[in-house]
Each structure stands twice: as structure tokens, then as C-alpha cells.
Scaffold this active site. Structure first.
Site, PDB file in Angstrom:
ATOM      1  N   HIS A  66       0.874  -1.477   0.004  1.00 14.55           N
ATOM      2  CA  HIS A  66       0.094   0.130   0.117  1.00 14.55           C
ATOM      3  C   HIS A  66       0.905   1.481  -0.021  1.00 14.55           C
ATOM      4  O   HIS A  66       0.939   2.591  -0.280  1.00 14.55           O
ATOM      5  CB  HIS A  66      -1.269   0.040   1.134  1.00 14.55           C
ATOM      6  CG  HIS A  66      -0.537   0.251   2.626  1.00 14.55           C
ATOM      7  ND1 HIS A  66       0.483  -0.562   2.720  1.00 14.55           N
ATOM      8  CD2 HIS A  66      -0.407   1.018   3.549  1.00 14.55           C
ATOM      9  CE1 HIS A  66       0.937  -0.314   3.849  1.00 14.55           C
ATOM     10  NE2 HIS A  66       0.793   0.754   4.559  1.00 14.55           N
ATOM     11  N   ARG A  67       1.865   1.179   0.123  1.00 14.64           N
ATOM     12  CA  ARG A  67       2.818   1.925   0.382  1.00 14.64           C
ATOM     13  C   ARG A  67       4.308   1.673  -0.009  1.00 14.64           C
ATOM     14  O   ARG A  67       5.297   0.158  -0.171  1.00 14.64           O
ATOM     15  CB  ARG A  67       3.311   3.007   1.309  1.00 14.64           C
ATOM     16  CG  ARG A  67       2.259   3.030   2.318  1.00 14.64           C
ATOM     17  CD  ARG A  67       2.760   4.706   2.324  1.00 14.64           C
ATOM     18  NE  ARG A  67       1.399   5.224   3.142  1.00 14.64           N
ATOM     19  CZ  ARG A  67       1.216   6.624   3.495  1.00 14.64           C
ATOM     20  NH1 ARG A  67       2.515   7.704   3.016  1.00 14.64           N
ATOM     21  NH2 ARG A  67      -0.315   7.158   3.800  1.00 14.64           N
ATOM     22  N   LYS A  71       9.670  -2.671   3.521  1.00 18.64           N
ATOM     23  CA  LYS A  71      11.086  -1.961   4.280  1.00 18.64           C
ATOM     24  C   LYS A  71      10.960  -3.411   5.118  1.00 18.64           C
ATOM     25  O   LYS A  71       9.689  -3.169   5.729  1.00 18.64           O
ATOM     26  CB  LYS A  71      10.775  -0.985   5.135  1.00 18.64           C
ATOM     27  CG  LYS A  71      11.429  -0.123   5.276  1.00 18.64           C
ATOM     28  CD  LYS A  71      13.211   0.062   5.183  1.00 18.64           C
ATOM     29  CE  LYS A  71      14.271   0.414   5.905  1.00 18.64           C
ATOM     30  NZ  LYS A  71      14.984  -0.857   6.060  1.00 18.64           N
ATOM     31  N   LYS A  95       4.053  -2.410  12.179  1.00 17.98           N
ATOM     32  CA  LYS A  95       4.749  -1.398  13.023  1.00 17.98           C
ATOM     33  C   LYS A  95       5.164  -0.110  11.925  1.00 17.98           C
ATOM     34  O   LYS A  95       5.173   1.061  13.096  1.00 17.98           O
ATOM     35  CB  LYS A  95       6.673  -2.157  12.269  1.00 17.98           C
ATOM     36  CG  LYS A  95       7.082  -1.279  13.481  1.00 17.98           C
ATOM     37  CD  LYS A  95       8.459  -2.504  13.770  1.00 17.98           C
ATOM     38  CE  LYS A  95       8.074  -3.767  13.889  1.00 17.98           C
ATOM     39  NZ  LYS A  95       9.132  -4.609  14.000  1.00 17.98           N
ATOM     40  N   ASP A 100       3.697   6.219  11.679  1.00 16.78           N
ATOM     41  CA  ASP A 100       3.921   6.887  10.718  1.00 16.78           C
ATOM     42  C   ASP A 100       5.267   6.945   9.730  1.00 16.78           C
ATOM     43  O   ASP A 100       5.701   8.046   9.425  1.00 16.78           O
ATOM     44  CB  ASP A 100       3.789   8.243  11.126  1.00 16.78           C
ATOM     45  CG  ASP A 100       2.286   8.221  11.326  1.00 16.78           C
ATOM     46  OD1 ASP A 100       1.382   7.544  11.378  1.00 16.78           O
ATOM     47  OD2 ASP A 100       1.679   9.218  12.301  1.00 16.78           O
ATOM     48  N   LYS A 107      10.263  -8.533   5.233  1.00 14.82           N
ATOM     49  CA  LYS A 107      11.139  -9.075   5.677  1.00 14.82           C
ATOM     50  C   LYS A 107      11.601 -10.014   4.788  1.00 14.82           C
ATOM     51  O   LYS A 107      11.404 -11.019   4.212  1.00 14.82           O
ATOM     52  CB  LYS A 107      10.947  -9.505   7.274  1.00 14.82           C
ATOM     53  CG  LYS A 107      11.926 -10.230   7.889  1.00 14.82           C
ATOM     54  CD  LYS A 107      11.923  -9.055   8.639  1.00 14.82           C
ATOM     55  CE  LYS A 107      12.088  -9.138   9.986  1.00 14.82           C
ATOM     56  NZ  LYS A 107      11.883  -7.995  10.539  1.00 14.82           N
ATOM     57  N   SER A 366      15.540   4.004  10.560  1.00 15.36           N
ATOM     58  CA  SER A 366      15.862   3.576   8.905  1.00 15.36           C
ATOM     59  C   SER A 366      15.136   4.273   7.882  1.00 15.36           C
ATOM     60  O   SER A 366      15.866   4.240   7.229  1.00 15.36           O
ATOM     61  CB  SER A 366      15.599   2.092   8.684  1.00 15.36           C
ATOM     62  OG  SER A 366      17.004   1.473   9.417  1.00 15.36           O
TER      63      SER A 366
HETATM   64  N1  GLU Z   1      14.390  -5.772  11.710  1.00 14.71           N
HETATM   65  C1  GLU Z   1      13.795  -4.237  12.530  1.00 14.71           C
HETATM   66  C2  GLU Z   1      12.751  -4.930  12.871  1.00 14.71           C
HETATM   67  O1  GLU Z   1      12.210  -5.939  12.933  1.00 14.71           O
HETATM   68  C3  GLU Z   1      14.179  -2.931  11.165  1.00 14.71           C
HETATM   69  C4  GLU Z   1      14.061  -3.189  10.562  1.00 14.71           C
HETATM   70  C5  GLU Z   1      13.888  -1.776   8.923  1.00 14.71           C
HETATM   71  O2  GLU Z   1      14.867  -1.321   9.954  1.00 14.71           O
HETATM   72  O3  GLU Z   1      14.019  -1.452   8.274  1.00 14.71           O
HETATM   73  O4  GLU Z   1      12.172  -3.842  12.934  1.00 14.71           O
END
Ligand code: GLU
Length: 475
Positions: A66-67, A71, A95, A100, A107, A366
């Protein structure tokens, strides 16, 4: 009484979603689209290790587009499997929504025990995995941006960046293809500590909430609370050191792979980390009660105010939830409490600060790193000197009008302009405070929502749904 069952991590995540979904009042079809994982890519590739070919199993899951980009970290562990990667990618979507951060969730996982490989072999595996991701368009600053997770760190991220750059030498934004890079390789200051620091800010917010503390019979404020940490990896060690140094928390118990230790009078976490680095174990740390390797799960049952599971998923389940003595469980890890375990804790009045809010500090910083990479400039570079000059003029004016001299030390504190690390920490603190307030508002505004996790899921689902609706994907 809830019986012990062997439910998978993904089952737990789906059950949490199902518990929250009815509180959002959303259309069933839209809820289903938000719940499912959009895509999983499974790979097998050969790597030559010690003269023998090994076939490595690996994954990248993109839960929600959706975005863009999607990540989430890359995990190196023997336990990696498709369900685990999908569950972790799912948590990433929620998360990001809660804090936001404008990304979808993803993952990756490579099914190896990284501690059994040499650095050269790990580099080979990482570069080969990255090549596979590039070939199938599962990586790129606008597509999908990996980061560290369990078993990986800045070293692996540097290899990923370098491999990507070799394939796309003309991509001016190539550094944004991965975050958690070393600072001298286009990383951002404060990323390494970010998850642990965010966990600290989140716990501090919860402890500053009078209603919650009254319910638990605890004093307001994090200062003086006792804390137990499971796992001294990146997240556990930063949570512990920052909680002790900035929150005046007393660490009373710690566990690692070799076992666990407890001391009601407190364990100095810096001394313990030095001890482990020197002796290779926490068990020989002086004056602590010792629990050997096969008793290390006792850590979950140690007496304390705040228990911080900071290792892997499924650590508190139907077998041990009834024995937890902590009043607050702070989920620094992803998925440390199973849905059955959570039900028992809720019955017993234990407050769980959920992973999808509490450990979002990593992905938040990040996001800052990715923004830095796209802007090609360090945070604070433009304004630092300008701010300092303005503050100096203010201090001079105060001195001139009051006739008092401000000490050199105070002057230095007042006139300092912000460096990158100051701005990153400030952005992280703001994010964690706002995130807590939003989750708590969802919890208090809905009488049927009984716990913070359900509130956090409902908040995430609502935010993602508004994206789908705004994008015109949903009528
Ligand atoms: N692996 C971390 C998490 O579970 C960081 C993910 C990230 O920075 O993209 O939130």
C-alpha cells in the site's frame, strides 16, 4: 484454563489481527486484503563452503504494497521458514503504520546459522542473496529496502549496498537500497542503538501514564523500576544500558544463550557486558544467582516490574505465561508472546507493550537513513552553525539586559546547534511518544478493546485502510 498448544508465530499474528479487526468497522474484503501477504519469494542457491557446495534456502516476503518501498530486516538463522518470514513481514506493515513511517512491510530470511560460517563465506552468501533479490526486483530504494535483523548487522548491509551499486552504477539513489549501513558507508548516526533506544522511550511513556501505573499498583515514572532482559544482542544490550543510564532503572536479571543470572540488588549492565566480552559468559559474573543453559528460560519467571524479551519469537506461551511475575512485558523482540500466552497474561492483568509499537524505533531511524540517502546530505549540515550564531546572540542580549554573566558551561550548553545524532534521537523520541499516545487513545476510546496490542493492531489496520481508500484501490 488454556491448554498448551504448538501454534505457529504466523497463527499468533493472524489471531491478533482477527481480535482487532472487528473494532475497526471496516469492510470484510478490505480487511482480508490488509491481512494477507502480498508476495513471498523463495530462493535456493549454491555456495561453495570449505570445498563443498551447500544449497542455501532463503526468502523475501513483501506483506503490503500500500506504500512504497516495502521495508524490513533480513534475518540469518537456522529457524528461518516461510511462515516466520511472512509473520515478520506482516508485523513490519503494522509497525510502519503505527509510527507513520511511509513504507509497506517486508522481511527477508536466510536459513543458516551465521556463527558457523567464516566472514568470507558470509560475504559470499550475502552477495549471492542480494544478486537473487536484484534479479527478481525484490530490492531497490523505491521497491524494497532491507535492514539488519537477528543474525545480521551493519557489515552485511555494507555488502548488500556494494553489490547493489555494482549492478546499478548509474542509480544516484543506490545508497537508499538498504539501511543500517555503517556510518562511513552512507549510514546514519544512531541507527545501531535505535531499536533499544526506542524501546526505552516506549517503556518510559507507559510508566509516565498514571492510569496504567495505578492499574498495576506501580509508582509513576520509570526511575527505580526493576527490569529483566532476555538476550544481550543489539536490542537487549542497548535497551538495558539506556534504561540504566537515562532511566535510572535497576537491571536485576539477564539471560543469554549460556544461561541466566539474577541479583535483586541490581546488576551493573556495563560491567556485565564487559565481563561477557572478556570471559565469554555471563554466568561467572560475581554475586548473582546462576541458572545454567537448560534453566535459562527461568528468566521469564524472575521477579521484576518490567520483563524485556529481546531475542526471538514464541518465548512466553501457554506453558509459562501463568508463572510470569513481571507486571509489564515490554516486547523488544518481534512476537515474543504467543496468542495463547497473551490470553493468560491478560487474564492475570499483566500489561504487554506490544512489539508493533515498542520496537518500531529501528525502522523509524531506518526511515531517517533512507531520507538522508535520498537527500545526499547529513542531517544538521545546513542549520547547525546558523542556529549556534542565533543562540549566541540571544545569550549576549540576555547578558546585556540583565547585567549578569552566564557561565562558560551554561553558555556552551545553550548555544550548541544540533548534530546528526541529536536530530535522529529527537526524531525517534518524538515518534515513540506520539505512537504511544495514539495507541493509548485507541485503547481508551474503545471500551471493548481490552489490551494495548489489540489497540495497536486496530490503529495500524485503520491507518492502512485509509491509504487503500485514498489511493482509490478501495471504493
Ligand atoms: N529488523 C528491524 C525490525 O524488525 C528493523 C527493520 C528496518 O529497519 O527496516 O523492525
Amino acid at each position: 484454563m488454556i491448554m498448551a498448544k504448538n501454534v505457529s508465530f504466523l497463527d499468533s499474528v493472524n489471531r491478533y489481527f482477527d481480535a482487532a479487526a472487528p473494532h475497526t468497522g471496516l469492510d470484510e474484503g478490505l480487511l482480508k486484503q490488509i491481512k494477507v501477504c502480498n508476495g513471498v519469494y523463495q530462493i535456493h542457491f549454491p555456495v561453495m563452503v570449505d570445498g563443498k557446495v551447500q544449497v542455501i534456502e532463503a526468502y523475501r516476503a513483501q506483506h503490503s504494497n500500500h506504500r512504497s518501498p516495502t521495508k524490513g530486516g533480513i534475518r540469518y538463522s537456522n529457524h528461518v521458514n516461510q511462515d516466520e518470514v511472512v509473520a515478520l513481514a506482516t508485523l513490519m506493515s503494522y509497525k510502519c503504520a503505527i509510527v507513520d513511517v511511509p513504507f509497506g512491510g517486508a522481511k527477508g530470511g536466510v536459513k543458516i546459522n551465521p556463527w558457523e560460517y567464516s566472514e568470507a563465506d558470509l560475504e559470499k552468501i550475502t552477495r549471492r542473496y542480494t544478486t537473487e533479490l536484484i534479479r527478481h526486483k525484490f530490492i531497490g530504494p523505491a521497491i524494497d529496502v532491507p535492514a539488519p535483523d537477528y543474525g545480521t548487522g551493519s557489515r552485511e548491509m555494507a555488502w548488500i549496498y556494494d553489490t547493489y551499486r555494482a549492478f546499478y552504477p548509474d542509480d544516484i539513489n543506490a545508497a537508499g537500497c538498504v539501511t543500517g549501513k555503517p556510518v562511513n558507508q552512507n549510514g546514519v548516526r544512531g541507527r545501531t542503538e535505535a531499536t533499544g533506544r526506542g524501546v526505552f522511550y516506549g517503556i518510559r511513556e507507559a510508566c509516565n501514564n498514571k492510569e496504567l501505573m495505578d492499574k498495576l499498583g506501580l509508582e509513576m515514572g520509570i526511575e527505580g523500576k526493576t527490569m529483566v532482559i532476555q538476550g544481550l544482542g543489539n536490542v537487549g544490550s542497548y535497551t538495558a544500558t539506556i534504561s540504566q543510564d537515562e532511566g535510572e532503572v535497576k537491571i536485576v536479571g539477564v539471560s543469554e544463550v549460556e544461561g541466566a543470572i539474577y541479583n535483586a540488588d541490581g546488576i551493573d549492565i556495563h560491567a556485565l557486558l564487559r565481563h561477557r566480552a572478556h570471559h565469554g559468559s555471563i554466568l561467572s559474573y560475581p554475586d548473582a544467582r546462576i541458572y545454567g543453559k537448560d534453566k535459562r528460560r527461568a528468566v521469564m519467571e524472575f521477579e521484576c516490574d518490567i520483563l524485556v524479551p529481546a531475542a526471538l519469537e514464541n518465548q512466553i506461551d501457554a506453558n509459562n505465561a501463568a508463572n510470569v511475575r513481571a507486571k509489564i512485558i515490554a516486547e523488544a523482540a518481534n512476537g515474543p508472546v504467543t496468542a495463547d500466552g497473551a490470553a493468560i497474561l491478560a487474564e492475570r492483568g499483566v500489561v504487554v507493550i506490544p512489539d508493533i509499537y515498542l520496537n518500531a524505533g529501528g525502522v523509524t531511524v531506518s526511515y531517517f537513513e533512507w531520507l538522508k540517502n535520498l537527500s545526499h546530505m547529513r542531517f544538521g549540515r545546513l542549520e547547525k552553525r546558523f542556529d549556534e550564531r542565533a543562540y549566541r546572540r540571544i545569550v549576549d542580549q540576555i547578558e546585556a539586559t540583565t547585567g549578569k554573566v552566564i557561565s562558560d558551561r551554561d553558555r556552551e550548553l545553550i548555544v550548541r546547534g544540533a548534530d546528526e545524532i541529536d536530530l535522529v534521537r529527537s526524531g525517534l523520541e518524538e515518534t515513540m511518544i506520539t505512537g504511544f499516545q495514539q495507541v493509548y487513545k485507541m485503547y481508551t476510546d474503545n471500551a471493548e478493546i481490552k489490551d494495548l496490542r489489540t489497540a495497536a493492531f486496530a490503529l495500524a489496520i485503520s491507518k492502512i485502510s485509509s491509504d487503500y481508500i485514498a489511493l482509490g484501490i478501495w471504493p
